[in-house]
Write an enzyme that holds these catalytic residues in place. Structure first.
Site, PDB file in Angstrom:
ATOM      1  N   GLY A   1      70.607   7.740 -50.375  1.00 13.39           N
ATOM      2  CA  GLY A   1      70.249   7.940 -48.981  1.00 13.39           C
ATOM      3  C   GLY A   1      70.559   6.823 -48.016  1.00 13.39           C
ATOM      4  O   GLY A   1      70.363   6.990 -46.813  1.00 13.39           O
TER       5      GLY A   1
ATOM      6  N   PRO B   1      73.166   6.463 -55.105  1.00 13.69           N
ATOM      7  CA  PRO B   1      73.860   6.409 -53.809  1.00 13.69           C
ATOM      8  C   PRO B   1      75.092   7.317 -53.772  1.00 13.69           C
ATOM      9  O   PRO B   1      75.830   7.415 -54.752  1.00 13.69           O
ATOM     10  CB  PRO B   1      74.284   4.940 -53.700  1.00 13.69           C
ATOM     11  CG  PRO B   1      74.413   4.481 -55.119  1.00 13.69           C
ATOM     12  CD  PRO B   1      73.420   5.272 -55.923  1.00 13.69           C
ATOM     13  N   GLY B   2      75.278   7.986 -52.667  1.00 16.07           N
ATOM     14  CA  GLY B   2      76.474   8.801 -52.474  1.00 16.07           C
ATOM     15  C   GLY B   2      77.261   8.277 -51.283  1.00 16.07           C
ATOM     16  O   GLY B   2      78.236   7.530 -51.409  1.00 16.07           O
ATOM     17  N   ARG B   3      76.767   8.640 -50.095  1.00 16.63           N
ATOM     18  CA  ARG B   3      77.443   8.295 -48.842  1.00 16.63           C
ATOM     19  C   ARG B   3      77.828   6.817 -48.759  1.00 16.63           C
ATOM     20  O   ARG B   3      78.943   6.472 -48.357  1.00 16.63           O
ATOM     21  CB  ARG B   3      76.510   8.648 -47.678  1.00 16.63           C
ATOM     22  CG  ARG B   3      77.125   8.491 -46.296  1.00 16.63           C
ATOM     23  CD  ARG B   3      76.044   8.620 -45.208  1.00 16.63           C
ATOM     24  NE  ARG B   3      75.200   9.777 -45.388  1.00 16.63           N
ATOM     25  CZ  ARG B   3      75.471  10.997 -44.906  1.00 16.63           C
ATOM     26  NH1 ARG B   3      76.549  11.180 -44.176  1.00 16.63           N
ATOM     27  NH2 ARG B   3      74.653  12.004 -45.124  1.00 16.63           N
TER      28      ARG B   3
ATOM     29  N   ARG C   1      81.060  17.932 -40.759  1.00 20.29           N
ATOM     30  CA  ARG C   1      79.871  17.207 -40.304  1.00 20.29           C
ATOM     31  C   ARG C   1      79.618  17.313 -38.793  1.00 20.29           C
ATOM     32  O   ARG C   1      78.479  17.501 -38.379  1.00 20.29           O
ATOM     33  CB  ARG C   1      79.922  15.747 -40.753  1.00 20.29           C
ATOM     34  CG  ARG C   1      79.924  15.583 -42.279  1.00 20.29           C
ATOM     35  CD  ARG C   1      79.776  14.138 -42.718  1.00 20.29           C
ATOM     36  NE  ARG C   1      78.481  13.612 -42.385  1.00 20.29           N
ATOM     37  CZ  ARG C   1      78.202  12.833 -41.361  1.00 20.29           C
ATOM     38  NH1 ARG C   1      79.187  12.404 -40.587  1.00 20.29           N
ATOM     39  NH2 ARG C   1      76.982  12.431 -41.119  1.00 20.29           N
TER      40      ARG C   1
ATOM     41  N   TYR D   1      76.082  19.021 -38.230  1.00 23.52           N
ATOM     42  CA  TYR D   1      74.968  18.142 -37.865  1.00 23.52           C
ATOM     43  C   TYR D   1      75.148  17.501 -36.500  1.00 23.52           C
ATOM     44  O   TYR D   1      74.401  16.590 -36.159  1.00 23.52           O
ATOM     45  CB  TYR D   1      74.857  16.955 -38.846  1.00 23.52           C
ATOM     46  CG  TYR D   1      74.918  17.216 -40.305  1.00 23.52           C
ATOM     47  CD1 TYR D   1      74.005  18.068 -40.935  1.00 23.52           C
ATOM     48  CD2 TYR D   1      75.866  16.562 -41.102  1.00 23.52           C
ATOM     49  CE1 TYR D   1      74.056  18.249 -42.302  1.00 23.52           C
ATOM     50  CE2 TYR D   1      75.911  16.744 -42.477  1.00 23.52           C
ATOM     51  CZ  TYR D   1      75.001  17.591 -43.067  1.00 23.52           C
ATOM     52  OH  TYR D   1      75.047  17.761 -44.412  1.00 23.52           O
TER      53      TYR D   1
ATOM     54  N   CYS E   1      88.823  29.346 -34.942  1.00 27.07           N
ATOM     55  CA  CYS E   1      88.300  30.212 -33.898  1.00 27.07           C
ATOM     56  C   CYS E   1      86.778  30.205 -33.871  1.00 27.07           C
ATOM     57  O   CYS E   1      86.120  31.169 -34.261  1.00 27.07           O
ATOM     58  CB  CYS E   1      88.844  31.619 -34.088  1.00 27.07           C
ATOM     59  SG  CYS E   1      90.627  31.617 -33.954  1.00 27.07           S
ATOM     60  N   GLU E   2      86.219  29.102 -33.457  1.00 28.37           N
ATOM     61  CA  GLU E   2      84.771  28.913 -33.279  1.00 28.37           C
ATOM     62  C   GLU E   2      84.620  27.862 -32.182  1.00 28.37           C
ATOM     63  O   GLU E   2      85.295  26.830 -32.234  1.00 28.37           O
ATOM     64  CB  GLU E   2      84.112  28.305 -34.537  1.00 28.37           C
ATOM     65  CG  GLU E   2      84.175  29.117 -35.789  1.00 28.37           C
ATOM     66  CD  GLU E   2      83.087  30.187 -35.871  1.00 28.37           C
ATOM     67  OE1 GLU E   2      82.112  30.123 -35.090  1.00 28.37           O
ATOM     68  OE2 GLU E   2      83.251  31.083 -36.703  1.00 28.37           O
TER      69      GLU E   2
ATOM     70  N   TYR F   1      81.010  13.554 -47.797  1.00 22.16           N
ATOM     71  CA  TYR F   1      80.700  14.869 -47.241  1.00 22.16           C
ATOM     72  C   TYR F   1      81.803  15.348 -46.292  1.00 22.16           C
ATOM     73  O   TYR F   1      81.547  16.040 -45.313  1.00 22.16           O
ATOM     74  CB  TYR F   1      79.309  14.869 -46.563  1.00 22.16           C
ATOM     75  CG  TYR F   1      78.228  14.365 -47.507  1.00 22.16           C
ATOM     76  CD1 TYR F   1      77.805  15.153 -48.566  1.00 22.16           C
ATOM     77  CD2 TYR F   1      77.687  13.079 -47.375  1.00 22.16           C
ATOM     78  CE1 TYR F   1      76.853  14.682 -49.465  1.00 22.16           C
ATOM     79  CE2 TYR F   1      76.737  12.605 -48.273  1.00 22.16           C
ATOM     80  CZ  TYR F   1      76.319  13.413 -49.311  1.00 22.16           C
ATOM     81  OH  TYR F   1      75.384  12.942 -50.196  1.00 22.16           O
TER      82      TYR F   1
HETATM   83  C1  PLP Z   1      72.579  13.983 -51.942  1.00 25.61           C
HETATM   84  C2  PLP Z   1      71.717  13.288 -52.910  1.00 25.61           C
HETATM   85  C3  PLP Z   1      71.892  11.919 -53.146  1.00 25.61           C
HETATM   86  C4  PLP Z   1      72.881  11.078 -52.389  1.00 25.61           C
HETATM   87  O1  PLP Z   1      72.501  10.925 -51.056  1.00 25.61           O
HETATM   88  P1  PLP Z   1      73.356   9.934 -50.108  1.00 25.61           P
HETATM   89  O2  PLP Z   1      72.685  10.046 -48.801  1.00 25.61           O
HETATM   90  O3  PLP Z   1      74.740  10.456 -50.082  1.00 25.61           O
HETATM   91  O4  PLP Z   1      73.274   8.581 -50.701  1.00 25.61           O
HETATM   92  C5  PLP Z   1      71.107  11.327 -54.119  1.00 25.61           C
HETATM   93  N1  PLP Z   1      70.193  12.042 -54.815  1.00 25.61           N
HETATM   94  C6  PLP Z   1      69.987  13.362 -54.601  1.00 25.61           C
HETATM   95  C7  PLP Z   1      68.982  14.091 -55.402  1.00 25.61           C
HETATM   96  C8  PLP Z   1      70.739  14.030 -53.643  1.00 25.61           C
HETATM   97  O5  PLP Z   1      70.531  15.325 -53.424  1.00 25.61           O
END
Ligand code: PLP
Length: 424
Positions: A243, A279-281, A317, A321, A352-353, A380
């Site tokens: 997150g 971590p993802g983002r 995105r 959002y 077309c949106e 994402y």
């Molecule tokens: C999406 C998600 C993440 C990663 O979130 P980021 O904001 O991209 O770091 C981690 N854990 C869970 C369970 C998620 O659904």
């Protein structure tokens, strides 16, 4: 944000001109930097080391942010584990050389087939999100003669102060188990014959810029962990989710990973459990951009529209959002002609949106044929791309030490309808 560097030939990534990439691979095209991905991973590793947590922590990259095999392979080589939310993501991780015993499986709706697949693969932990899932998992593990390692994803009821679509830690969210009810559920789980209680986890949302809500959530999770230990149910690991937000705009107060983590890691100083992060983002977001070309300029009395060849199907995105991505011209600043004046442009795609936009009111001096870089598009972006309007998905390229590698070729239109059939 810092992915591109200016040069007299226009913007570059790791010394490779974006204009050259557009010639070679076409547009729209996602461009990633191996050096930037590696640096993002190192920021986590170093922050953990600074708190003496290196040897008792695991960084599980959240695959859903960007699931390209080359990116998974890179993180696997760096020793990362993975956070998955589907059986398909598990297949990708294994295909890319990731280790199942470093995989945690999150998600509110795991199918029985997905449970079986993950049990057979021998994943590290199922992050269970409901009482019902516990029962189903116990049944599936029993059927296979296996023991399912589990944690409960608790919902700590904190407000992550982010976009409502990506806030997951409030009582009203579909995610996790109410932390008030988790204690009793842990006791039930411990009594199920085919489950092994391993840990606890939480994930309160995405694009979090202030560590306070996450620190509060960790405090609640640790209190529950202590209560469980006192009741004779010690946990091996604590998973604090992902997150951490990234900087999408120059003036956005995005924290450094080390600063964000400091108040969280401080709470682990005197503990012995292993720590898992998801971590993802923050590992991929600023390591990628979307390269696009201006097709048509439509200056108007009310608004000026610049139609580019990337659209909401490539980068969802903004439409989903109302998210901001910096959009910068690829040509060197000095190449702007003397008569060129910057106008506020609506940067839109051909879909077309009316919701198909990439940026509003961007002050740029534009010409048809110009290349633009849409920054911070590594997370994402491609992962959420679709074929809406029968648009083939973009190519993906990774720059590695001055070399460009095609890591996903552009789809062909034929591939889009290859699975379809007409009535006899
Ligand atoms: C999406 C998600 C993440 C990663 O979130 P980021 O904001 O991209 O770091 C981690 N854990 C869970 C369970 C998620 O659904």
């Amino acid at each position: 944000m810092t992915l591109t560097t200016p040069h007299t030939d226009g913007l570059q990534v790791e010394g490779v001109a974006l204009a050259t990439l557009a010639e070679r691979f076409g547009t729209p095209c996602y461009v990633y930097s191996r050096a930037a991905l590696t640096a993002a991973h190192a920021a986590y590793r170093d922050a953990l080391a600074a708190h003496g947590m290196r040897g008792r922590s695991l960084i599980c990259y959240a695959v859903k942010a960007n699931s390209n095999l080359a990116i998974l392979d890179l993180f696997a080589r760096l020793g990362a584990g993975f956070d998955i939310v589907s059986g398909g993501e598990l297949d990708r991780v294994i295909k890319a050389g990731g280790r199942a015993d470093k995989v945690v499986f999150s998600g509110v709706g795991k199918s029985r087939q997905e449970m079986q697949k993950a049990l057979k693969a021998g994943i590290r932990c199922f992050n269970v999100e409901s009482a019902s899932e516990l029962g189903q998992l116990n049944e599936e593990a029993g059927r296979l003669g296996l023991i399912a390692p589990i944690s409960l994803r608790v919902n700590p009821d904190v407000d992550a102060k982010t976009h409502p679509y990506i806030a997951t830690g409030l009582k009203s969210a579909k995610f996790g188990i109410d932390i008030e009810q988790a204690f009793d559920l842990y006791l039930r789980a411990a009594a199920m014959p085919h489950l092994a209680v391993k840990g606890i986890d939480c994930h309160i949302g995405s694009q979090l810029l202030d560590p306070a809500p996450a620190a509060e959530a960790v405090g609640k999770v640790l209190a529950l962990t202590d209560r469980l230990a006192a009741a004779g149910l010690p946990l091996e690991h604590i998973d604090i989710g992902g997150g951490i937000g990234i900087q999408y705009q120059a003036d956005e107060p995005a924290p450094a990973v080390a600063d964000y983590l400091a108040p969280l890691l401080a709470q682990f100083a005197d503990r012995r459990e292993h720590l898992i992060l998801e971590p993802g983002r923050s590992l991929v977001g600023n390591a990628g951009l979307l390269l696009t070309r201006v097709m048509v300029l439509k200056p108007g009395t009310d608004k000026n529209f610049a139609v580019v060849d990337a659209a909401m199907n490539d980068l969802m995105r903004p439409a989903l959002y109302d998210a901001w991505h910096d959009i910068v011209p690829v040509a060197a600043a000095g190449k702007v002609g003397p008569g060129d004046t910057a106008l506020p442009w609506e940067i839109v795609g051909p879909v077309c949106e009316s919701g198909d936009f990439l940026g509003h009111q961007r002050k740029l001096a534009l010409h048809e044929g110009d290349l633009l870089a849409i920054l911070s598009a590594g997370a994402y972006g491609m992962a959420m791309a679709s074929n809406y309007n029968s648009r083939p998905r973009a190519a993906e390229v990774m720059i590695d030490g001055g070399e460009a590698h095609l890591i996903r070729r552009r789809e062909t239109v034929g591939e889009l309808y290859a699975l379809e059939a007409c009535l006899p």
